[in-house]
Design a protein around this motif. Structure first.
Motif, PDB file in Angstrom:
ATOM      1  N   ILE A 155       0.739  -1.276  -0.058  1.00 33.68           N
ATOM      2  CA  ILE A 155       0.075   0.016  -0.024  1.00 33.68           C
ATOM      3  C   ILE A 155       0.809   1.314  -0.115  1.00 33.68           C
ATOM      4  O   ILE A 155       1.682   1.235   0.792  1.00 33.68           O
ATOM      5  CB  ILE A 155      -1.220   0.037   1.171  1.00 33.68           C
ATOM      6  CG1 ILE A 155      -1.857  -1.547   1.426  1.00 33.68           C
ATOM      7  CG2 ILE A 155      -2.003   1.151   1.164  1.00 33.68           C
ATOM      8  CD1 ILE A 155      -2.546  -1.203   2.635  1.00 33.68           C
ATOM      9  N   SER A 156       0.446   2.087  -0.861  1.00 36.63           N
ATOM     10  CA  SER A 156       1.429   3.329  -0.849  1.00 36.63           C
ATOM     11  C   SER A 156       1.104   4.235   0.316  1.00 36.63           C
ATOM     12  O   SER A 156      -0.069   4.497   0.668  1.00 36.63           O
ATOM     13  CB  SER A 156       1.040   4.200  -2.181  1.00 36.63           C
ATOM     14  OG  SER A 156       1.746   5.414  -2.192  1.00 36.63           O
ATOM     15  N   PRO A 157       2.343   4.955   0.862  1.00 37.15           N
ATOM     16  CA  PRO A 157       1.944   5.744   1.933  1.00 37.15           C
ATOM     17  C   PRO A 157       1.612   7.166   1.409  1.00 37.15           C
ATOM     18  O   PRO A 157       1.383   8.284   2.011  1.00 37.15           O
ATOM     19  CB  PRO A 157       3.474   6.074   2.507  1.00 37.15           C
ATOM     20  CG  PRO A 157       4.397   5.540   1.440  1.00 37.15           C
ATOM     21  CD  PRO A 157       3.463   4.536   0.258  1.00 37.15           C
ATOM     22  N   ASP A 158       1.587   7.461   0.101  1.00 34.37           N
ATOM     23  CA  ASP A 158       1.466   8.667  -0.665  1.00 34.37           C
ATOM     24  C   ASP A 158       0.154   8.548  -1.406  1.00 34.37           C
ATOM     25  O   ASP A 158       0.312   7.932  -2.612  1.00 34.37           O
ATOM     26  CB  ASP A 158       2.462   9.201  -1.432  1.00 34.37           C
ATOM     27  CG  ASP A 158       2.458  10.521  -2.158  1.00 34.37           C
ATOM     28  OD1 ASP A 158       1.390  11.008  -1.946  1.00 34.37           O
ATOM     29  OD2 ASP A 158       3.552  11.262  -2.621  1.00 34.37           O
ATOM     30  N   VAL A 159      -1.001   9.278  -1.189  1.00 33.89           N
ATOM     31  CA  VAL A 159      -2.041   9.085  -1.928  1.00 33.89           C
ATOM     32  C   VAL A 159      -1.882   9.907  -3.390  1.00 33.89           C
ATOM     33  O   VAL A 159      -2.663   9.233  -4.345  1.00 33.89           O
ATOM     34  CB  VAL A 159      -3.416   9.948  -1.495  1.00 33.89           C
ATOM     35  CG1 VAL A 159      -2.933  11.542  -1.172  1.00 33.89           C
ATOM     36  CG2 VAL A 159      -4.737   9.546  -1.786  1.00 33.89           C
ATOM     37  N   ASN A 160      -0.913  10.555  -3.528  1.00 32.54           N
ATOM     38  CA  ASN A 160      -0.737  11.274  -4.782  1.00 32.54           C
ATOM     39  C   ASN A 160       0.443  10.147  -5.703  1.00 32.54           C
ATOM     40  O   ASN A 160       0.365  10.468  -6.957  1.00 32.54           O
ATOM     41  CB  ASN A 160      -0.181  12.527  -4.901  1.00 32.54           C
ATOM     42  CG  ASN A 160      -1.087  13.540  -4.147  1.00 32.54           C
ATOM     43  OD1 ASN A 160      -2.226  13.727  -4.454  1.00 32.54           O
ATOM     44  ND2 ASN A 160      -0.395  14.246  -3.237  1.00 32.54           N
ATOM     45  N   ASP A 161       0.774   9.114  -5.289  1.00 35.83           N
ATOM     46  CA  ASP A 161       1.603   8.010  -5.843  1.00 35.83           C
ATOM     47  C   ASP A 161       1.236   6.673  -5.561  1.00 35.83           C
ATOM     48  O   ASP A 161       2.044   6.109  -4.616  1.00 35.83           O
ATOM     49  CB  ASP A 161       3.334   8.668  -5.625  1.00 35.83           C
ATOM     50  CG  ASP A 161       4.240   7.859  -6.310  1.00 35.83           C
ATOM     51  OD1 ASP A 161       3.870   6.838  -7.272  1.00 35.83           O
ATOM     52  OD2 ASP A 161       5.438   7.778  -6.178  1.00 35.83           O
ATOM     53  N   PRO A 162       0.380   6.166  -6.232  1.00 37.56           N
ATOM     54  CA  PRO A 162      -0.109   4.671  -5.832  1.00 37.56           C
ATOM     55  C   PRO A 162       1.070   3.591  -5.852  1.00 37.56           C
ATOM     56  O   PRO A 162       0.999   2.763  -5.207  1.00 37.56           O
ATOM     57  CB  PRO A 162      -1.185   4.412  -6.724  1.00 37.56           C
ATOM     58  CG  PRO A 162      -1.494   5.760  -7.292  1.00 37.56           C
ATOM     59  CD  PRO A 162      -0.352   6.785  -7.196  1.00 37.56           C
ATOM     60  N   GLY A 163       2.166   4.098  -6.696  1.00 35.87           N
ATOM     61  CA  GLY A 163       3.118   3.084  -6.815  1.00 35.87           C
ATOM     62  C   GLY A 163       4.350   3.209  -5.703  1.00 35.87           C
ATOM     63  O   GLY A 163       5.158   2.311  -5.614  1.00 35.87           O
ATOM     64  N   ALA A 164       4.118   4.088  -4.949  1.00 37.67           N
ATOM     65  CA  ALA A 164       5.179   4.273  -4.089  1.00 37.67           C
ATOM     66  C   ALA A 164       5.064   3.251  -2.676  1.00 37.67           C
ATOM     67  O   ALA A 164       4.155   3.027  -2.347  1.00 37.67           O
ATOM     68  CB  ALA A 164       5.186   5.650  -3.314  1.00 37.67           C
ATOM     69  N   ARG A 165       6.204   2.944  -2.276  1.00 34.98           N
ATOM     70  CA  ARG A 165       6.425   2.115  -1.071  1.00 34.98           C
ATOM     71  C   ARG A 165       7.369   2.620  -0.242  1.00 34.98           C
ATOM     72  O   ARG A 165       8.477   3.181  -0.776  1.00 34.98           O
ATOM     73  CB  ARG A 165       6.825   0.612  -1.574  1.00 34.98           C
ATOM     74  CG  ARG A 165       5.593  -0.067  -2.587  1.00 34.98           C
ATOM     75  CD  ARG A 165       4.372  -0.419  -1.841  1.00 34.98           C
ATOM     76  NE  ARG A 165       3.509  -0.990  -2.671  1.00 34.98           N
ATOM     77  CZ  ARG A 165       2.666  -0.212  -3.476  1.00 34.98           C
ATOM     78  NH1 ARG A 165       2.696   0.756  -3.406  1.00 34.98           N
ATOM     79  NH2 ARG A 165       1.766  -1.112  -4.190  1.00 34.98           N
ATOM     80  N   ASN A 166       7.418   2.246   1.214  1.00 32.48           N
ATOM     81  CA  ASN A 166       8.382   3.198   2.153  1.00 32.48           C
ATOM     82  C   ASN A 166       8.824   1.697   2.515  1.00 32.48           C
ATOM     83  O   ASN A 166       9.753   1.733   3.617  1.00 32.48           O
ATOM     84  CB  ASN A 166       7.787   3.735   3.166  1.00 32.48           C
ATOM     85  CG  ASN A 166       6.707   3.136   3.860  1.00 32.48           C
ATOM     86  OD1 ASN A 166       6.198   2.055   3.514  1.00 32.48           O
ATOM     87  ND2 ASN A 166       5.942   4.070   4.559  1.00 32.48           N
ATOM     88  N   VAL A 167       8.982   0.532   2.187  1.00 34.10           N
ATOM     89  CA  VAL A 167       9.381  -0.839   2.620  1.00 34.10           C
ATOM     90  C   VAL A 167       9.435  -1.772   1.492  1.00 34.10           C
ATOM     91  O   VAL A 167       8.685  -1.711   0.914  1.00 34.10           O
ATOM     92  CB  VAL A 167       8.982  -1.270   4.060  1.00 34.10           C
ATOM     93  CG1 VAL A 167       7.447  -1.857   3.963  1.00 34.10           C
ATOM     94  CG2 VAL A 167       9.919  -2.086   4.773  1.00 34.10           C
ATOM     95  N   THR A 168      10.432  -2.486   1.505  1.00 30.74           N
ATOM     96  CA  THR A 168      10.422  -3.739   0.353  1.00 30.74           C
ATOM     97  C   THR A 168      10.223  -5.056   1.103  1.00 30.74           C
ATOM     98  O   THR A 168      10.464  -4.956   2.420  1.00 30.74           O
ATOM     99  CB  THR A 168      11.942  -3.724  -0.333  1.00 30.74           C
ATOM    100  OG1 THR A 168      12.881  -4.300   0.742  1.00 30.74           O
ATOM    101  CG2 THR A 168      12.293  -2.476  -0.722  1.00 30.74           C
ATOM    102  N   PHE A 169       9.710  -6.083   0.585  1.00 28.60           N
ATOM    103  CA  PHE A 169       9.684  -7.338   1.019  1.00 28.60           C
ATOM    104  C   PHE A 169      10.959  -7.933   1.574  1.00 28.60           C
ATOM    105  O   PHE A 169      10.715  -8.397   2.563  1.00 28.60           O
ATOM    106  CB  PHE A 169       9.357  -8.105  -0.178  1.00 28.60           C
ATOM    107  CG  PHE A 169       9.181  -9.647   0.278  1.00 28.60           C
ATOM    108  CD1 PHE A 169       7.596 -10.054   0.566  1.00 28.60           C
ATOM    109  CD2 PHE A 169      10.017 -10.676   0.359  1.00 28.60           C
ATOM    110  CE1 PHE A 169       7.292 -11.478   0.746  1.00 28.60           C
ATOM    111  CE2 PHE A 169       9.655 -12.187   0.751  1.00 28.60           C
ATOM    112  CZ  PHE A 169       8.460 -12.074   1.078  1.00 28.60           C
ATOM    113  N   ASP A 170      12.181  -7.535   0.986  1.00 32.38           N
ATOM    114  CA  ASP A 170      13.471  -8.162   1.608  1.00 32.38           C
ATOM    115  C   ASP A 170      13.734  -7.425   3.008  1.00 32.38           C
ATOM    116  O   ASP A 170      14.103  -8.184   3.803  1.00 32.38           O
ATOM    117  CB  ASP A 170      14.718  -8.018   0.570  1.00 32.38           C
ATOM    118  CG  ASP A 170      14.309  -9.192  -0.367  1.00 32.38           C
ATOM    119  OD1 ASP A 170      13.804 -10.134  -0.048  1.00 32.38           O
ATOM    120  OD2 ASP A 170      14.965  -8.825  -1.749  1.00 32.38           O
TER     121      ASP A 170
END
Length: 356
Positions: A155-170
């Motif tokens: 889930i993106s932390p930025d409503v204006n950037d749906p593709g943004a992520r603040n953590v990776t699976f690894d």
């Protein structure tokens, strides 16, 4: 002449448990009781900033009140007392004080380097309490609590950037592995991946547990518990409870269920759905109703309310493990244990039970 093909029975994961091996048999015989809220109980102690810090962190450079996992280091007697209150109330399984004890979550306080120590000390405290209360007739178990982290992999932390992520699976996998290894070293009997609102975070935790089992030769029961966030019947990352189950069933959890977010009354339809779907045991530990800032616990329900609702769940054949989440106390757990004592546990749906 060809022989008719043999239908293979599914292998049950409990066959090779190196800890907590008694749990499957206990779950067949009765409804087990999980403990209640840790945070609600910590609030009863009205700890100030100085008590959170203790002597060791008295000069720490930022506020740390609210970092409940740190209390396993700075106020271990408080955490030990809370565990013992839940055990005295009748809990079969208690959770370690480690909901936010990952490097990812502790980054909020700049305490990532303490994550291993937090998990190790928390597990030792829970282990000591369980060992004190365990009897041959009523063994007690430590569940290593693995929370969702404040960051989400899908889930993106930025409503204006749906593709943004603040953590990776690894990054999540590494943090969860570190947490689980310390919980294992501290003496936990099983793992509880709980309050799941993003299935991808849960997959990272389960992947880490798989790696840990492979690296250590240990195999512990796993409880999985998700959170339906509202009346849509979905977890926050968008899955229905059926999709959520199908996404994680490969992990062969000992129990699968729901906790937090909703009170028992609103949780019932989703627990009923899981009770029909799951080829494993079902757990349910709801909040004490809905938030109520005027209440001592911050929630609506008294022990008689929560226990009455869970008794109806049990009588309807929906649950194998019951307990409480936010707003529940040892008084709630004692009432739940008493209400469910004579009720038979849920049986698996016939198509699964016959094959198990």
């Amino acid at each position: 002449m060809n022989q008719p093909a043999q239908i293979a029975k599914p292998a049950r994961a409990d066959a090779a448990y190196t800890r907590g091996a008694e749990l499957p048999a206990l779950l067949k015989s009765r409804i087990l009781i999980l403990d209640g809220a840790m945070g609600t109980m910590i609030q009863r102690y009205k700890l100030d900033e100085a008590r959170y810090r203790g002597e060791r962190f008295k000069d720490y450079g930022r506020d740390i009140k609210g970092n409940n996992e740190l209390l396993s280091i700075t106020q271990p007697q408080v955490i030990g007392e809370i565990h013992e209150q839940y055990l005295a109330a009748g809990a079969d399984i208690i959770e370690t004080n480690t909901f936010g004890a990952t490097t990812v979550a502790q980054a909020d306080y700049g305490m990532e380097d303490l994550a291993v120590e937090m998990n190790l000390e928390s597990a030792k405290l829970a282990r000591a309490a369980c060992d004190k209360y365990s009897t041959p007739d009523k063994p007690r178990f430590v569940a290593g609590a693995i929370g969702p982290t404040p960051k989400t992999a899908s889930i993106s932390p930025d409503v204006n950037d749906p593709g943004a992520r603040n953590v990776t699976f690894d990054e999540l996998r590494t943090a969860y592995y570190e947490q689980a290894k310390a919980l294992l070293d501290g003496g936990c009997d099983l793992f509880l991946v709980e309050t799941i609102f993003d299935t991808l975070n849960a997959k990272a935790a389960l992947f880490a547990l798989d790696e840990l089992f492979e690296d250590t030769g240990e195999r512990l029961p796993i409880m999985i518990s998700g959170t339906v966030t509202d009346a849509s019947g979905r977890i926050l990352s968008g899955q229905t409870v059926e999709a959520f189950w199908n996404s994680l069933r490969h992990a062969k959890p000992l129990t699968f269920g729901l906790n937090c977010a909703l009170g028992a009354a609103l949780m019932r339809p989703y627990i009923a759905e899981l009770a029909k779907l799951c080829d494993t045991y079902v757990s349910c530990y709801p909040n004490a109703g809905l938030p109520n800032p005027m209440s001592d616990t911050g929630f609506d329900e008294l022990p008689a309310d929560t226990s009455g609702l869970l008794k109806e769940f049990a009588q309807a054949g929906l649950v194998n493990i019951a307990g409480g989440c936010c707003g529940t106390t040892p008084e709630h757990i004692a009432a739940i244990a008493k209400a469910l004592a004579e009720v038979k546990p849920r049986q698996w749906p016939g198509q699964y039970r016959d094959a198990a």
